[in-house]
Each structure stands twice: as C-alpha cells, then as structure tokens.
Motif scaffolding. Structure first.
Motif, mmCIF file in Angstrom:
data_model
loop_
_atom_site.group_PDB
_atom_site.id
_atom_site.type_symbol
_atom_site.label_atom_id
_atom_site.label_comp_id
_atom_site.label_asym_id
_atom_site.label_seq_id
_atom_site.Cartn_x
_atom_site.Cartn_y
_atom_site.Cartn_z
ATOM 1 N N PHE A 20 0.708 -1.319 -0.009
ATOM 2 C CA PHE A 20 -0.091 -0.041 -0.026
ATOM 3 C C PHE A 20 0.892 1.113 -0.054
ATOM 4 O O PHE A 20 0.595 2.079 -0.976
ATOM 5 C CB PHE A 20 -1.136 -0.210 1.340
ATOM 6 C CG PHE A 20 -1.724 1.310 1.422
ATOM 7 C CD1 PHE A 20 -2.567 1.561 0.743
ATOM 8 C CD2 PHE A 20 -1.244 2.259 2.416
ATOM 9 C CE1 PHE A 20 -3.557 2.744 0.863
ATOM 10 C CE2 PHE A 20 -2.019 3.386 2.685
ATOM 11 C CZ PHE A 20 -3.212 3.737 1.872
ATOM 12 N N ILE A 21 1.865 1.219 0.961
ATOM 13 C CA ILE A 21 2.728 2.341 0.924
ATOM 14 C C ILE A 21 3.714 2.669 -0.439
ATOM 15 O O ILE A 21 3.759 3.612 -0.932
ATOM 16 C CB ILE A 21 3.795 2.421 2.194
ATOM 17 C CG1 ILE A 21 2.606 2.441 3.526
ATOM 18 C CG2 ILE A 21 4.524 3.572 2.185
ATOM 19 C CD1 ILE A 21 1.995 3.704 3.719
ATOM 20 N N GLY A 32 8.976 9.649 -2.191
ATOM 21 C CA GLY A 32 9.688 8.886 -1.156
ATOM 22 C C GLY A 32 8.829 7.940 -0.230
ATOM 23 O O GLY A 32 7.833 8.501 -0.074
ATOM 24 N N ILE A 33 9.234 7.013 0.474
ATOM 25 C CA ILE A 33 8.124 6.215 1.378
ATOM 26 C C ILE A 33 8.021 7.116 2.565
ATOM 27 O O ILE A 33 6.886 7.079 2.998
ATOM 28 C CB ILE A 33 8.903 5.037 1.693
ATOM 29 C CG1 ILE A 33 8.932 4.046 0.660
ATOM 30 C CG2 ILE A 33 8.138 4.341 2.794
ATOM 31 C CD1 ILE A 33 9.836 2.549 0.643
ATOM 32 N N SER A 34 9.164 7.521 3.103
ATOM 33 C CA SER A 34 9.122 8.481 4.351
ATOM 34 C C SER A 34 8.164 9.686 4.017
ATOM 35 O O SER A 34 6.956 10.199 4.685
ATOM 36 C CB SER A 34 9.992 8.980 4.708
ATOM 37 O OG SER A 34 10.910 9.968 3.803
ATOM 38 N N GLU A 35 8.089 10.298 2.801
ATOM 39 C CA GLU A 35 7.391 11.417 2.324
ATOM 40 C C GLU A 35 5.686 10.901 2.226
ATOM 41 O O GLU A 35 4.917 11.734 2.923
ATOM 42 C CB GLU A 35 7.732 11.908 1.137
ATOM 43 C CG GLU A 35 7.006 13.122 0.624
ATOM 44 C CD GLU A 35 7.645 13.738 -0.722
ATOM 45 O OE1 GLU A 35 7.295 14.792 -1.017
ATOM 46 O OE2 GLU A 35 8.187 12.652 -1.555
ATOM 47 N N VAL A 36 5.502 9.844 1.599
ATOM 48 C CA VAL A 36 4.079 9.297 1.517
ATOM 49 C C VAL A 36 3.783 8.949 3.127
ATOM 50 O O VAL A 36 2.466 9.237 3.160
ATOM 51 C CB VAL A 36 4.231 8.136 0.537
ATOM 52 C CG1 VAL A 36 2.944 7.283 0.765
ATOM 53 C CG2 VAL A 36 4.546 8.332 -0.710
ATOM 54 N N PHE A 37 4.375 8.324 3.872
ATOM 55 C CA PHE A 37 3.925 8.014 5.208
ATOM 56 C C PHE A 37 3.485 9.406 5.906
ATOM 57 O O PHE A 37 2.666 9.275 6.682
ATOM 58 C CB PHE A 37 5.045 7.317 5.769
ATOM 59 C CG PHE A 37 4.647 6.756 7.051
ATOM 60 C CD1 PHE A 37 3.939 5.504 7.133
ATOM 61 C CD2 PHE A 37 5.057 7.367 8.347
ATOM 62 C CE1 PHE A 37 3.641 4.993 8.409
ATOM 63 C CE2 PHE A 37 4.492 7.003 9.550
ATOM 64 C CZ PHE A 37 3.766 5.568 9.396
ATOM 65 N N SER A 58 3.165 17.160 -4.078
ATOM 66 C CA SER A 58 3.292 15.560 -3.561
ATOM 67 C C SER A 58 1.976 15.296 -2.913
ATOM 68 O O SER A 58 1.395 14.322 -3.252
ATOM 69 C CB SER A 58 4.673 15.524 -2.662
ATOM 70 O OG SER A 58 5.682 15.850 -3.245
ATOM 71 N N GLU A 59 1.518 16.199 -1.905
ATOM 72 C CA GLU A 59 0.347 15.831 -1.228
ATOM 73 C C GLU A 59 -0.969 15.686 -2.441
ATOM 74 O O GLU A 59 -1.742 14.796 -2.293
ATOM 75 C CB GLU A 59 0.024 16.975 -0.341
ATOM 76 C CG GLU A 59 -1.194 16.644 0.336
ATOM 77 C CD GLU A 59 -1.489 17.295 1.393
ATOM 78 O OE1 GLU A 59 -2.283 17.345 2.543
ATOM 79 O OE2 GLU A 59 -0.474 18.406 1.992
#
Length: 339
Positions: A20-21, A32-37, A58-59
C-alpha cells in the motif's frame, strides 16, 4: 507444512500494508516512502503536530491521484476474490467465477450502451451497475420459470444469459462510432483503474464492506451447504435462504467491481484456489485470506499496469497474463481438483 492461520493473516496484512505504501510512491512523479507516510499520517492523525516538509504537489498526487487508485485496487481485488470463493462454495464447482452468472456480460453491455449514447463516464458506471443487476435477475429467474432450482440449471442459465448479452455487446460494437465510441468500449472491456476518483472509492467501499461482513457471517453455513441440499436440510440449514444471500452478496461485489474497473478476469477464479492451498477449505478461514490475497494480487497487477511501460497496459490484459499461468500452476499442484 502449512503456516499457522494467525501467523498467515499477520503476514498477509503486513505485506498488504507494505505494498500500500510502496505502490503510492511508484509513478512518473517520484515520491519517497517517508514522504508518503508523513502525508498519510498528517491526514489520519490530524490532531498531531506534524510539520509539513513535503511539497504541495506531492500531497495532491498522493491524496487525489494515487491513493484513490490504490484503494480501489485493494477493494476490487478483495471483492472479486471473495465473490469467486462464495460462488465456488455455493455451487460446489471449482471452476465457478464471478462472471459465470452473466454479471460481467450484463455490466459490459450496460457500459457499452452508455458509451454509444456518449454519456459522461459516471453514467458508464451507473449503466454497468444496472446491466449487471438485470443479467443476474434474468439468470435467477430462468430456474424459477423452469421450476427447477438446482445449481446445474442455475449455471446453465448463467451461460445462456452471458451468451445473450455478449451477442448484444457485439451489436453495440457494430453500431458504435469507430472513431470515438468503439475504442472506448474496447478499452473499458480490457479493464482499467485510470479514471477512478475518491468519490467512486467511497461509493463502492461502503456496500463492499457490508458484503464482506455478510460473507463472514454466513461462512460457517457455506461449509454446511458444501455437503449438498439434502445433507444441509438434515443438519437444519435453510439451504435456499443462504444460497440466495450468498448469490446476492457475491453478485453485488462483482457488479460494483466491474462498474468501476471494467472486465477484469482471473482474480475470482485463481485467488480462491491459491487461498485454499494456504488455509484449506474451511470458509471461516478462507474468506479473510481471499480478501487479503485478492487485494495484494490486484494491487500488484495495477501497479505493473501503470508503470511497466510509458503507456498504461489494460488491467484485464495483465491479470490474464499473470492469472492464466498462475492458475495452471495451482491446478498442477492440485491434480485431483478437477477429477
């Protein structure tokens, strides 16, 4: 040696969450994964003081483009797999799938009619929903007219209705404008989640969650019904009542999926068999595993569909390429399945 059931569920949930992430990060616009999280956490845990360190673009991409598509893939994969397992349990037929009652064909001709009439895409989905319901109603009505409510007659009725609606689909393609409507019909039949939005995800998620709850509620009775109508009556199960509930629930799951994603094959046929390899035939354990495995499969297939090439691969084509050899491998492992 089979993995303990609770451990298997934990593994599948962890895999689904990771996918999902990760799948949200995949696309032409790198994330990036951290950005998405952090973006997701800022929405889910809005009461926490999370500083915005990400770009506004990004959002927008996460919340308005990728998240609806990823969520739709998960819901539709779970729905088709659950519908397939329900049909196979109800009719004691390992080859039963969500489209064998004519649901997919009915939804297809409904969508084609809306496209030929040049209606907005929202109406394509509404017409697909209506077409699927009409096809199922016709399939269920034929055994009543024949006064024979057996599973074999119902399956034959599904074949008849499916053939009728596929002929209607051929006629729709024949009269469609070759420059506009015909390519749209063909593309819809191939399946895609490219146009899905947040409203559609919310619209299908609520009834799907209700259907998932109903399937879990009747899963024990599905085990009893697998013994047949006579044996079920001896035990005290209302065979016809639970069969109707099961057919209705599986049909709603299928129609909602087809209305949003188009015709996507193999998920409802292959995933239940894979799930049985993992947990056996007990429907109380099978249904949750089907939901999770179906969601993982569809999420993976859709990610490949939109990222393998510069132009998007139709989802139905990719599920067929993956599903066909996958199902052959399952049959080979369970050689006695069709004997």
């Amino acid at each position: 040696m089979k993995i303990p059931y609770k451990v298997l569920l934990a593994i599948l949930i962890a895999v689904l969450f990771a996918l999902f992430i990760i799948t949200i990060t995949i696309g032409r616009y790198d994330l990036g994964i951290s950005e998405v999280f952090l973006i997701l956490a800022s929405r889910v845990f809005s009461f926490l003081p999370i500083n915005q360190t990400w770009a506004a673009m990004s959002e927008i991409i996460v919340m308005q483009v990728r998240l609806p598509r990823v969520a739709a893939a998960m819901f539709i994969g779970a729905a088709l797999a659950t519908a397939g397992a329900t049909y196979q349990g109800l009719f004691r037929n390992p080859m039963a799938s969500p489209d064998f009652l004519g649901v997919t064909s009915g939804a297809g001709i409904g969508a084609a009619l809306a496209i030929v009439l040049e209606l907005p895409f929202f109406y394509v989905q509404i017409f697909a929903l209506i077409g699927g319901i009409i096809a199922t109603s016709m399939t269920v009505s034929i055994p009543k007219l024949l006064r024979n409510d057996s599973s074999i007659v119902l399956i034959l009725s599904g074949i008849i209705v499916s053939g009728l609606f596929r002929s209607g689909m051929s006629f729709m393609r024949y009269i469609a404008d070759p420059q506009t409507a015909l390519p749209a019909i063909v593309f819809w039949q191939m399946g895609s989640l490219a146009r899905v939005n947040s409203f559609e995800v919310i619209a299908i998620s609520v009834p799907m969650l209700i259907c998932f709850a109903v399937v879990m509620g009747i899963s024990w009775w599905l085990n009893i019904m697998s013994l047949g109508e006579v044996q079920s009556a001896v035990i005290g199960a209302n065979y016809k009542f639970y069969r109707r509930i099961g057919i209705l629930t599986a049909t709603v799951l299928t129609v909602l999926s087809v209305a949003v994603a188009g015709e996507v094959g193999w998920v409802g046929l292959a995933i239940p068999h894979l799930s049985r390899l993992l947990v056996g035939a007990d429907n109380k354990k099978l249904m949750p595993v089907c939901m999770l495995t179906g969601a993982i499969f569809m999420l993976t297939a859709d990610t490949f569909a939109r990222s393998l090439t510069t132009s998007e691969i139709p989802l139905g084509v990719l599920t067929g390429i993956i599903g066909a050899p996958f199902f052959i491998a399952i049959i080979y492992k369970q050689k006695s399945m069709l004997s």
